[in-house]
Scaffold this motif. Sequence first.
Motif, PDB file in Angstrom:
ATOM      1  N   SER A 201      38.169  32.386  30.557  1.00  0.00           N
ATOM      2  CA  SER A 201      39.445  32.696  29.932  1.00  0.00           C
ATOM      3  C   SER A 201      39.222  33.532  28.674  1.00  0.00           C
ATOM      4  O   SER A 201      39.598  33.139  27.575  1.00  0.00           O
ATOM      5  CB  SER A 201      40.221  31.411  29.621  1.00  0.00           C
ATOM      6  OG  SER A 201      41.496  31.721  29.153  1.00  0.00           O
TER       7      SER A 201
ATOM      8  N   GLU B 191      41.431  37.976  30.520  1.00  0.00           N
ATOM      9  CA  GLU B 191      42.007  37.007  31.452  1.00  0.00           C
ATOM     10  C   GLU B 191      43.300  36.429  30.891  1.00  0.00           C
ATOM     11  O   GLU B 191      44.251  36.174  31.628  1.00  0.00           O
ATOM     12  CB  GLU B 191      41.017  35.867  31.740  1.00  0.00           C
ATOM     13  CG  GLU B 191      39.886  36.243  32.672  1.00  0.00           C
ATOM     14  CD  GLU B 191      38.661  36.744  31.939  1.00  0.00           C
ATOM     15  OE1 GLU B 191      38.769  36.990  30.713  1.00  0.00           O
ATOM     16  OE2 GLU B 191      37.599  36.911  32.564  1.00  0.00           O
ATOM     17  N   VAL B 192      43.325  36.218  29.568  1.00  0.00           N
ATOM     18  CA  VAL B 192      44.523  35.658  28.944  1.00  0.00           C
ATOM     19  C   VAL B 192      45.694  36.617  29.110  1.00  0.00           C
ATOM     20  O   VAL B 192      46.808  36.221  29.455  1.00  0.00           O
ATOM     21  CB  VAL B 192      44.271  35.351  27.448  1.00  0.00           C
ATOM     22  CG1 VAL B 192      45.583  35.116  26.705  1.00  0.00           C
ATOM     23  CG2 VAL B 192      43.361  34.139  27.306  1.00  0.00           C
ATOM     24  N   ARG B 193      45.434  37.905  28.912  1.00  0.00           N
ATOM     25  CA  ARG B 193      46.516  38.886  29.068  1.00  0.00           C
ATOM     26  C   ARG B 193      46.998  38.938  30.509  1.00  0.00           C
ATOM     27  O   ARG B 193      48.201  38.994  30.770  1.00  0.00           O
ATOM     28  CB  ARG B 193      46.028  40.271  28.647  1.00  0.00           C
ATOM     29  CG  ARG B 193      45.975  40.437  27.139  1.00  0.00           C
ATOM     30  CD  ARG B 193      45.212  41.705  26.787  1.00  0.00           C
ATOM     31  NE  ARG B 193      44.804  41.715  25.406  1.00  0.00           N
ATOM     32  CZ  ARG B 193      45.378  42.464  24.469  1.00  0.00           C
ATOM     33  NH1 ARG B 193      46.375  43.247  24.773  1.00  0.00           N
ATOM     34  NH2 ARG B 193      44.954  42.408  23.228  1.00  0.00           N
TER      35      ARG B 193
ATOM     36  N   SER C   7      49.052  35.753  31.280  1.00  0.00           N
ATOM     37  CA  SER C   7      50.408  35.640  30.722  1.00  0.00           C
ATOM     38  C   SER C   7      51.349  36.679  31.327  1.00  0.00           C
ATOM     39  O   SER C   7      52.558  36.494  31.303  1.00  0.00           O
ATOM     40  CB  SER C   7      50.395  35.694  29.194  1.00  0.00           C
ATOM     41  OG  SER C   7      49.471  36.625  28.732  1.00  0.00           O
TER      42      SER C   7
ATOM     43  N   TYR D  28      50.606  31.666  33.929  1.00  0.00           N
ATOM     44  CA  TYR D  28      49.257  31.154  33.721  1.00  0.00           C
ATOM     45  C   TYR D  28      48.417  31.384  34.964  1.00  0.00           C
ATOM     46  O   TYR D  28      48.950  31.738  36.012  1.00  0.00           O
ATOM     47  CB  TYR D  28      49.248  29.678  33.319  1.00  0.00           C
ATOM     48  CG  TYR D  28      49.718  28.713  34.394  1.00  0.00           C
ATOM     49  CD1 TYR D  28      48.803  28.023  35.180  1.00  0.00           C
ATOM     50  CD2 TYR D  28      51.069  28.476  34.603  1.00  0.00           C
ATOM     51  CE1 TYR D  28      49.233  27.132  36.144  1.00  0.00           C
ATOM     52  CE2 TYR D  28      51.512  27.579  35.567  1.00  0.00           C
ATOM     53  CZ  TYR D  28      50.585  26.915  36.345  1.00  0.00           C
ATOM     54  OH  TYR D  28      51.006  26.033  37.301  1.00  0.00           O
TER      55      TYR D  28
ATOM     56  N   SER E 230      41.503  24.921  23.855  1.00  0.00           N
ATOM     57  CA  SER E 230      42.502  25.734  24.561  1.00  0.00           C
ATOM     58  C   SER E 230      43.173  26.677  23.575  1.00  0.00           C
ATOM     59  O   SER E 230      43.530  27.805  23.922  1.00  0.00           O
ATOM     60  CB  SER E 230      43.520  24.850  25.276  1.00  0.00           C
ATOM     61  OG  SER E 230      44.309  24.146  24.349  1.00  0.00           O
TER      62      SER E 230
ATOM     63  N   LEU F 135      44.630  29.832  25.639  1.00  0.00           N
ATOM     64  CA  LEU F 135      44.744  29.614  27.084  1.00  0.00           C
ATOM     65  C   LEU F 135      46.197  29.422  27.511  1.00  0.00           C
ATOM     66  O   LEU F 135      46.836  28.480  27.073  1.00  0.00           O
ATOM     67  CB  LEU F 135      43.930  28.365  27.466  1.00  0.00           C
ATOM     68  CG  LEU F 135      44.068  27.874  28.896  1.00  0.00           C
ATOM     69  CD1 LEU F 135      43.310  28.797  29.837  1.00  0.00           C
ATOM     70  CD2 LEU F 135      43.551  26.458  29.028  1.00  0.00           C
ATOM     71  N   PRO F 136      46.729  30.302  28.356  1.00  0.00           N
ATOM     72  CA  PRO F 136      48.066  30.032  28.890  1.00  0.00           C
ATOM     73  C   PRO F 136      47.913  28.986  29.989  1.00  0.00           C
ATOM     74  O   PRO F 136      47.198  29.215  30.951  1.00  0.00           O
ATOM     75  CB  PRO F 136      48.513  31.381  29.478  1.00  0.00           C
ATOM     76  CG  PRO F 136      47.434  32.367  29.115  1.00  0.00           C
ATOM     77  CD  PRO F 136      46.201  31.589  28.851  1.00  0.00           C
ATOM     78  N   SER F 137      48.549  27.849  29.823  1.00  0.00           N
ATOM     79  CA  SER F 137      48.376  26.780  30.809  1.00  0.00           C
ATOM     80  C   SER F 137      49.480  25.752  30.640  1.00  0.00           C
ATOM     81  O   SER F 137      50.155  25.734  29.624  1.00  0.00           O
ATOM     82  CB  SER F 137      47.022  26.097  30.621  1.00  0.00           C
ATOM     83  OG  SER F 137      47.117  25.140  29.584  1.00  0.00           O
TER      84      SER F 137
ATOM     85  N   THR G 296      51.670  33.836  25.583  1.00  0.00           N
ATOM     86  CA  THR G 296      50.719  32.868  26.120  1.00  0.00           C
ATOM     87  C   THR G 296      51.371  31.506  26.331  1.00  0.00           C
ATOM     88  O   THR G 296      50.783  30.611  26.916  1.00  0.00           O
ATOM     89  CB  THR G 296      49.510  32.711  25.195  1.00  0.00           C
ATOM     90  OG1 THR G 296      49.964  32.288  23.912  1.00  0.00           O
ATOM     91  CG2 THR G 296      48.762  34.020  25.056  1.00  0.00           C
TER      92      THR G 296
ATOM     93  N   ASP H  87      43.052  41.957  19.912  1.00  0.00           N
ATOM     94  CA  ASP H  87      43.571  40.620  20.148  1.00  0.00           C
ATOM     95  C   ASP H  87      44.240  39.988  18.929  1.00  0.00           C
ATOM     96  O   ASP H  87      44.874  38.936  19.057  1.00  0.00           O
ATOM     97  CB  ASP H  87      42.440  39.693  20.600  1.00  0.00           C
ATOM     98  CG  ASP H  87      41.820  40.182  21.888  1.00  0.00           C
ATOM     99  OD1 ASP H  87      42.568  40.740  22.709  1.00  0.00           O
ATOM    100  OD2 ASP H  87      40.600  40.036  22.064  1.00  0.00           O
TER     101      ASP H  87
END
Lengths: 433, 261
Positions: free
Chosen positions: A24, A28-30, A33, A39, A79, A84-86, A225, A376
Amino acid sequence: MDPALTPEQEAVRRTLRELLAKHSGPDEVRTASADPQGYDAELWHRLADQLGLPGLALPTAYGGIGLGPVELALACEESGRALLPSPLLASSVLASTAVRILGTGQQRAELLPALAGGARTGALITAAAPALALGLIPAGPGDGLPDGTTAGGGRAGGIQARPAPEGDGWLLYGEAGEALDGARADLLVVAAHTGGFPRSRTVLFLVEAASPGLARTRLAAMDDTRTLARVEFRDTPAVPLGDPERDASPGLARTGLYAALAVAAEAVGAAEQCLTRTVEYVQVRKQFGRAVGSFQAVKHRLADVYVAVETARSAVHYAAWTLERDEETGDRSGEGEAAAATAVPLALAHALESLRTAAADAVQLHGGIAITWEHDAQLYFKRAAADELLFGPPHLLRARAAELANLFGPTPVPVPVPAPVPTPAPVTVRQEA
Amino acid sequence: MSLRIVVCVKYVPDATGDRRFADDNTTDRDSVDGLLSELDEYGVEQALKIAEASGDAEVTVLTVGPDDAKDALRKALSMGADKAVHVNDDDIHGTDVIGTSAILAKAIEKTGFDLVVCGMASTDGTMGVIPALLSERLGVPQVTLLSEVGVEGGTVKGRRDGDAATELLEASLPAVVSVTDQSGEARYPSFKGIMAAKKKPVESLDLDDLGIEADEVGLAGAWTAVDSATARPARTAGTIVKDEGEGGKQLAEFLASQKFI
């Protein structure tokens, strides 16, 4: 108390950090989201199957790992570090904790294993912003009622519940403007107001995603996110969580403590990441023939950020510990809960401020590059701003802690024993018109 | 009779840290964080997979190292190994690969084994000869550098991917195998596993327990001696050939001057 982490707690932190560092990263985060779901479902299932992250703080009896608030805080720190988008906050913390605290034995047994195993996700829907709905900040002024509820349903106002005209179900009407994970969760736990003025109370309801009269729209959020949604209920059938005759506000406030702890820990992790990346950058970026990090103006600023991050971390760990101690002792005197009820909002206030400081200084010290879309820093800055809107603002979190600690309330004055008074004449009962 | 699998693991200095030698030219383990060697994680992973497939197996992780090496064992136990053996003795300091293999072999014999699993090499010493030395000392077949491994009946089967050919190998148990980093990503310890590891037994052994004399191992007993070590010189700026019509020629001259062509 022993503030050192146990080897197991260290291992929880290290495992999650390693996994997220690998799977992540910022790219990966972009991508995650930007996904319609908001996620990376594959990563979430991996975190669920391999690590057991969604059930981290749920009892083993319901398929959880059975760890406590301290481990939850450590996991959220990681996280948050990765942004972390979750469904961790909305499902594993908010919805699961509400079900655990307020659900009947049968509801817990039915709902929690799927949430703990990551098979389903949940969301806690409140009409007001989470900070207000969960009792983390004082209710608005002008409420006039002694228990702090505002007219129109108090902290749960905006969604009204009434018993269905036929059968023994309930119907919900109203909408939540900004509900965390509202658009994607499989199971909605909805805080609604019922009872009108005389029996005003907040009750939690369970609504399945496919229910009639339910409209959910994902909103374009400042912080991508975390996903936000508008959730509308138009006579949507719902099942009460726990006893609908009892006010769920205390349980909701307790859920709020877990959410506040999680958000605070995420903020600390994010703030530390801002600091780390800024420190790396100022050692590389050269100006006037030397690394900009060698200038005192830069050094001092970063030292201040470091202090902010470390004090916030200590505050969050302390807050986690007060919650854990309260859980362990099972103290019904309310003393443990009172300690947590003040420590957690204070920690959240400090953590939000430290993230704001760290993110803002990251933007400043990175210079022009930090205000580009590709860098970022903006992601962290927006997380800081959005967290304050959802779970702040810090000064009101502090006001609430002061309120709960009765800091500015009337000091109890020893009351002189009154002289015996003659029994008053019997009052005539007023006849209803 | 259950399948007894022993996994040899090493606690190594973090490769991303600033690694250096101590005054006696041994690896300095104090100034940098240690961890379970990444290449050994693949060994643990394959051992656990074999154990899961057989349904009736016991995985023991074995390490030789200082007190901190317990960290490596704890990680392997968190991943799912059943028990651990830690050989720890001050006299082991400075032992070379020959001595280490002697200690490991004795500890493996003491533990009892059907299959010994190793990583392809350690990430600090990178000798990669322990599996071969162990098979010699234990007197069992070796099947090394496998990228795929499994146990069927009484034999271990595997695939070794070479530059020129892929070999399918098998050996009857007991045997020693080593697996490469192509054998499949190692699992992360689950939170449940982390909590369970706390209760798993870790047996501590010293040289006396294994019947090894102190002078057979250690710095003095090593077959090789390091006289001196020099840090790698800092990277120097490369030569840039600008193409102003003569680029190709200059490039060829540069390569010829460096004896590349």
